[in-house]
Design a protein around this motif. Structure first.
Motif, PDB file in Angstrom:
ATOM      1  N   PHE A 292      36.332  40.072  -3.023  1.00  0.00           N
ATOM      2  CA  PHE A 292      36.446  41.491  -2.715  1.00  0.00           C
ATOM      3  C   PHE A 292      37.818  41.991  -3.150  1.00  0.00           C
ATOM      4  O   PHE A 292      38.777  41.213  -3.221  1.00  0.00           O
ATOM      5  N   PRO A 293      37.968  43.290  -3.452  1.00  0.00           N
ATOM      6  CA  PRO A 293      39.275  43.830  -3.850  1.00  0.00           C
ATOM      7  C   PRO A 293      40.342  43.558  -2.794  1.00  0.00           C
ATOM      8  O   PRO A 293      40.049  43.520  -1.591  1.00  0.00           O
ATOM      9  N   LEU A 294      41.564  43.405  -3.243  1.00  0.00           N
ATOM     10  CA  LEU A 294      42.664  43.072  -2.342  1.00  0.00           C
ATOM     11  C   LEU A 294      42.826  44.116  -1.247  1.00  0.00           C
ATOM     12  O   LEU A 294      43.070  43.769  -0.084  1.00  0.00           O
ATOM     13  N   GLU A 295      42.698  45.407  -1.567  1.00  0.00           N
ATOM     14  CA  GLU A 295      42.900  46.435  -0.547  1.00  0.00           C
ATOM     15  C   GLU A 295      41.827  46.357   0.533  1.00  0.00           C
ATOM     16  O   GLU A 295      42.085  46.703   1.693  1.00  0.00           O
ATOM     17  N   VAL A 296      40.637  45.893   0.184  1.00  0.00           N
ATOM     18  CA  VAL A 296      39.583  45.699   1.182  1.00  0.00           C
ATOM     19  C   VAL A 296      39.926  44.483   2.046  1.00  0.00           C
ATOM     20  O   VAL A 296      39.800  44.523   3.276  1.00  0.00           O
ATOM     21  N   GLN A 297      40.354  43.402   1.415  1.00  0.00           N
ATOM     22  CA  GLN A 297      40.753  42.204   2.156  1.00  0.00           C
ATOM     23  C   GLN A 297      41.845  42.523   3.177  1.00  0.00           C
ATOM     24  O   GLN A 297      41.778  42.114   4.343  1.00  0.00           O
ATOM     25  N   LEU A 298      42.878  43.277   2.736  1.00  0.00           N
ATOM     26  CA  LEU A 298      44.008  43.573   3.615  1.00  0.00           C
ATOM     27  C   LEU A 298      43.624  44.572   4.701  1.00  0.00           C
ATOM     28  O   LEU A 298      44.181  44.535   5.804  1.00  0.00           O
ATOM     29  N   GLY A 299      42.681  45.463   4.416  1.00  0.00           N
ATOM     30  CA  GLY A 299      42.197  46.361   5.453  1.00  0.00           C
ATOM     31  C   GLY A 299      41.573  45.600   6.602  1.00  0.00           C
ATOM     32  O   GLY A 299      41.760  45.938   7.781  1.00  0.00           O
ATOM     33  N   VAL A 300      40.824  44.550   6.267  1.00  0.00           N
ATOM     34  CA  VAL A 300      40.208  43.694   7.285  1.00  0.00           C
ATOM     35  C   VAL A 300      41.259  42.830   7.984  1.00  0.00           C
ATOM     36  O   VAL A 300      41.259  42.698   9.211  1.00  0.00           O
ATOM     37  N   LEU A 301      42.180  42.271   7.217  1.00  0.00           N
ATOM     38  CA  LEU A 301      43.211  41.391   7.782  1.00  0.00           C
ATOM     39  C   LEU A 301      44.097  42.119   8.785  1.00  0.00           C
ATOM     40  O   LEU A 301      44.464  41.563   9.831  1.00  0.00           O
ATOM     41  N   ASP A 302      44.439  43.371   8.494  1.00  0.00           N
ATOM     42  CA  ASP A 302      45.480  44.062   9.262  1.00  0.00           C
ATOM     43  C   ASP A 302      44.952  45.135  10.220  1.00  0.00           C
ATOM     44  O   ASP A 302      45.748  45.907  10.764  1.00  0.00           O
ATOM     45  N   HIS A 303      43.638  45.201  10.455  1.00  0.00           N
ATOM     46  CA  HIS A 303      43.131  46.322  11.261  1.00  0.00           C
ATOM     47  C   HIS A 303      43.536  46.246  12.724  1.00  0.00           C
ATOM     48  O   HIS A 303      43.381  47.238  13.460  1.00  0.00           O
ATOM     49  N   HIS A 304      44.071  45.108  13.174  1.00  0.00           N
ATOM     50  CA  HIS A 304      44.589  45.003  14.544  1.00  0.00           C
ATOM     51  C   HIS A 304      46.115  45.006  14.575  1.00  0.00           C
ATOM     52  O   HIS A 304      46.708  44.793  15.638  1.00  0.00           O
ATOM     53  N   GLU A 305      46.753  45.250  13.436  1.00  0.00           N
ATOM     54  CA  GLU A 305      48.209  45.401  13.430  1.00  0.00           C
ATOM     55  C   GLU A 305      48.573  46.759  14.013  1.00  0.00           C
ATOM     56  O   GLU A 305      47.770  47.698  13.973  1.00  0.00           O
ATOM     57  N   ARG A 306      49.771  46.882  14.547  1.00  0.00           N
ATOM     58  CA  ARG A 306      50.216  48.127  15.151  1.00  0.00           C
ATOM     59  C   ARG A 306      51.547  48.572  14.536  1.00  0.00           C
ATOM     60  O   ARG A 306      52.345  47.747  14.093  1.00  0.00           O
ATOM     61  N   GLU A 307      51.778  49.878  14.539  1.00  0.00           N
ATOM     62  CA  GLU A 307      52.967  50.439  13.912  1.00  0.00           C
ATOM     63  C   GLU A 307      54.262  49.853  14.469  1.00  0.00           C
ATOM     64  O   GLU A 307      55.259  49.740  13.775  1.00  0.00           O
ATOM     65  N   ASN A 308      54.237  49.484  15.740  1.00  0.00           N
ATOM     66  CA  ASN A 308      55.454  48.957  16.384  1.00  0.00           C
ATOM     67  C   ASN A 308      55.568  47.434  16.294  1.00  0.00           C
ATOM     68  O   ASN A 308      56.458  46.840  16.906  1.00  0.00           O
ATOM     69  N   GLY A 309      54.673  46.802  15.550  1.00  0.00           N
ATOM     70  CA  GLY A 309      54.748  45.349  15.379  1.00  0.00           C
ATOM     71  C   GLY A 309      54.127  44.546  16.501  1.00  0.00           C
ATOM     72  O   GLY A 309      54.257  43.314  16.526  1.00  0.00           O
ATOM     73  N   SER A 310      53.430  45.202  17.429  1.00  0.00           N
ATOM     74  CA  SER A 310      52.879  44.494  18.588  1.00  0.00           C
ATOM     75  C   SER A 310      51.464  43.963  18.349  1.00  0.00           C
ATOM     76  O   SER A 310      50.883  43.350  19.236  1.00  0.00           O
ATOM     77  N   GLY A 311      50.913  44.200  17.147  1.00  0.00           N
ATOM     78  CA  GLY A 311      49.542  43.782  16.884  1.00  0.00           C
ATOM     79  C   GLY A 311      49.424  42.339  16.438  1.00  0.00           C
ATOM     80  O   GLY A 311      50.340  41.532  16.610  1.00  0.00           O
ATOM     81  N   TYR A 312      48.289  42.012  15.852  1.00  0.00           N
ATOM     82  CA  TYR A 312      48.046  40.655  15.361  1.00  0.00           C
ATOM     83  C   TYR A 312      47.181  40.747  14.113  1.00  0.00           C
ATOM     84  O   TYR A 312      46.584  41.787  13.838  1.00  0.00           O
ATOM     85  N   PRO A 313      47.106  39.726  13.278  1.00  0.00           N
ATOM     86  CA  PRO A 313      47.635  38.362  13.470  1.00  0.00           C
ATOM     87  C   PRO A 313      49.053  38.154  12.923  1.00  0.00           C
ATOM     88  O   PRO A 313      49.706  37.180  13.256  1.00  0.00           O
ATOM     89  N   ARG A 314      49.545  39.092  12.067  1.00  0.00           N
ATOM     90  CA  ARG A 314      50.829  38.846  11.391  1.00  0.00           C
ATOM     91  C   ARG A 314      52.013  39.534  12.059  1.00  0.00           C
ATOM     92  O   ARG A 314      53.151  39.296  11.696  1.00  0.00           O
ATOM     93  N   LYS A 315      51.731  40.417  13.029  1.00  0.00           N
ATOM     94  CA  LYS A 315      52.768  41.174  13.740  1.00  0.00           C
ATOM     95  C   LYS A 315      53.661  41.964  12.779  1.00  0.00           C
ATOM     96  O   LYS A 315      54.869  42.048  12.953  1.00  0.00           O
ATOM     97  N   ILE A 316      53.028  42.542  11.748  1.00  0.00           N
ATOM     98  CA  ILE A 316      53.767  43.387  10.824  1.00  0.00           C
ATOM     99  C   ILE A 316      53.789  44.813  11.375  1.00  0.00           C
ATOM    100  O   ILE A 316      53.049  45.149  12.290  1.00  0.00           O
ATOM    101  N   ALA A 317      54.640  45.659  10.804  1.00  0.00           N
ATOM    102  CA  ALA A 317      54.816  47.004  11.346  1.00  0.00           C
ATOM    103  C   ALA A 317      55.010  48.023  10.227  1.00  0.00           C
ATOM    104  O   ALA A 317      55.320  47.672   9.087  1.00  0.00           O
ATOM    105  N   GLY A 318      54.818  49.303  10.583  1.00  0.00           N
ATOM    106  CA  GLY A 318      55.159  50.407   9.705  1.00  0.00           C
ATOM    107  C   GLY A 318      54.553  50.325   8.320  1.00  0.00           C
ATOM    108  O   GLY A 318      53.355  50.141   8.145  1.00  0.00           O
ATOM    109  N   ASP A 319      55.415  50.452   7.310  1.00  0.00           N
ATOM    110  CA  ASP A 319      54.976  50.506   5.914  1.00  0.00           C
ATOM    111  C   ASP A 319      54.363  49.201   5.419  1.00  0.00           C
ATOM    112  O   ASP A 319      53.736  49.176   4.354  1.00  0.00           O
ATOM    113  N   LYS A 320      54.542  48.127   6.148  1.00  0.00           N
ATOM    114  CA  LYS A 320      53.947  46.865   5.717  1.00  0.00           C
ATOM    115  C   LYS A 320      52.437  46.824   5.988  1.00  0.00           C
ATOM    116  O   LYS A 320      51.736  45.960   5.470  1.00  0.00           O
TER     117      LYS A 320
END
Length: 447
Positions: A292-320
């Motif tokens: 699948f296209p990378l942007e689709v993969q990352l949409g699935v990977l990061d849909h539980h991430e949060r702007e303040n870094g409190s999400g999962y699984p990578r705990k990334i934030a903001g523009d990341k």
């Protein structure tokens, strides 16, 4: 096709033609610049070169609204309005709160809507029929046509719901997942949502429907919301299609987990919650395995991430966090709040909207929340409300730049029949409160 070193491209550079990561994956179109954060992400993902047939241009000599070749004539017949200003919405003002320069997470809960009792309670049985005039007959004919149209829209919605169920079932039983097939179906879904947005936003699955297959019901309704938000944010047609694909599949990783984790009628234990947090990674790996296209993969990977870094699984934030993930995050959360769950009753769409607008600890992208508000209003489409004149009504449409004053359709007392559509920005038709679950059940019972 020309190759360009990512590190050598100036920040906020536009290209006169589409930009690709490889022979098939499109990264940008001419309306979107390559920003500093995007460059950092590409380098971090080990994409050091991009490709394009076009040349580089600065923001100053780019056209205001560049056109691309991705839109079909059918898609162009109803253009997205270009005068939407998300910055014009002040969420604190809508909630009746003072201006806040610090985190929205510090904002206290909003005051409740005034508890104004019914002027006339809704009777259990319809009132005696009045003489039917010619105007009444015409109104009844229109109502029947509206009902038939709504029924047809619901049937088509259920067909898409069944398709999503087939996608999940085929992967669970045969490990089959085909991007092009799902993308083709998603393109049809994008057009269906665009043409029937208000009717679709009024569909809320019953507890029985969600109990039958929670993942499918949740994914389908979240996708309708995501497409609606993406359209309001002026995503290009091909981006809307990929966003729909990502949202349809954002829970695909859960089917590799024990079903008792997501089909339970109890709260999960701490170890079970930890196990559940693995589903975005599992879903990402599934889509990666199936190209699948990378942007689709990352949409699935990061849909539980949060702007303040409190999400999962990578705990990334903001523009990341990718734009797809930001949109799916808001759509997924709003859907989960406002729909029935096995271990709790649903809250109203109004309560869900208020919770999203409060944006505790700045967990969600504010621009995406404002787009959701623009599409649904403070009193979301489908909500039942009482007006200042005592009438009961259902929200059926939004008014541009007036999120507090949607259009509503008055419900004839004693029935669930819909009468006149009115705007709520007048003293007479001002919304004074949202109906509770018991009152809504009474209205539906009278039908």
């Amino acid at each position: 096709m020309n190759s360009y070193s990512v590190s050598a491209i100036a920040n906020n550079t536009y290209f006169t033609s589409n930009v690709f990561l490889d022979e098939t994956f499109q990264l940008l179109d001419p309306s979107v610049p390559l920003t500093e954060s995007m460059k950092k992400a590409l380098i971090e993902w080990d994409f050091k070169v991009v490709y394009s047939d076009g040349s580089q241009k600065t923001e100053k000599n780019m056209p205001v609204q560049p056109q691309t070749a991705t839109s079909t004539p059918q898609e162009e017949k109803k253009p997205v309005p270009q005068n939407v200003s998300y910055e014009s919405i002040d969420i604190n003002d809508l909630l009746g709160l003072p201006q806040q320069s610090s985190s929205l997470g510090e904002v206290p809960p909003p005051p409740p809507v005034p508890d104004v009792p019914f002027v006339d309670d809704i009777p259990e049985t319809p009132a005696a029929a009045a003489p039917v005039t010619a105007a009444k007959e015409e109104h009844n004919t229109v109502s029947k046509q509206d009902a038939a149209n709504s029924e047809k829209i619901r049937e088509t919605y259920d067909e898409y719901l069944e398709y999503v169920n087939d996608v999940y079932t085929r992967y669970a039983t045969h490990k089959e997942l085909n991007f092009q097939e799902i993308a083709d179906k998603s393109k049809q879904l994008v057009l269906f949502v665009r043409d029937n947005q208000n009717s679709l936003l009024r569909i809320i699955p019953s507890e029985k429907e969600r109990k039958k297959n929670f993942l499918v019901s949740h994914s389908m309704r979240s996708t309708v919301l995501a497409i609606t938000i993406g359209t309001a944010l002026h995503l290009q047609p091909h981006k809307l299609v990929n966003l729909a694909v990502a949202c349809i599949l954002h829970e695909i990783g859960q089917i590799r987990l024990p079903p008792q984790l997501y089909m339970t009628d109890r709260l999960l234990t701490a170890p079970e919650k930890t196990q559940m947090t693995k589903h975005p990674i599992i879903g990402y790996n599934i889509l990666k395995e199936h190209n699948f296209p990378l942007e689709v993969q990352l949409g699935v990977l990061d849909h539980h991430e949060r702007e303040n870094g409190s999400g999962y699984p990578r705990k990334i934030a903001g523009d990341k966090i990718t734009s797809f993930a930001k949109i799916i995050s808001v759509a997924c959360s709003f859907e989960a709040i406002s729909a029935p769950r096995l271990f709790r009753e649903e809250r109203s769409t109004y309560e869900a909207m208020v919770e999203m607008m409060q944006n505790h600890d700045k967990a969600y992208d504010e621009t995406v929340i404002k787009a959701l508000l623009k599409c649904l209003s403070l009193f979301p489409i489908g909500a039942y409300v009482q007006l200042a004149d005592g009438n009961i009504a259902q929200v059926v449409d939004v008014i541009a730049n007036e999120p507090k004053h949607p259009k509503v359709q008055i419900i004839e007392k004693g029935t669930n029949a819909l009468a006149d559509i009115v705007e709520t920005n007048t003293a007479e038709h001002r919304i004074v409160r949202v109906l509770n679950k018991k009152e809504i059940a009474k209205i539906k019972k009278a039908n």
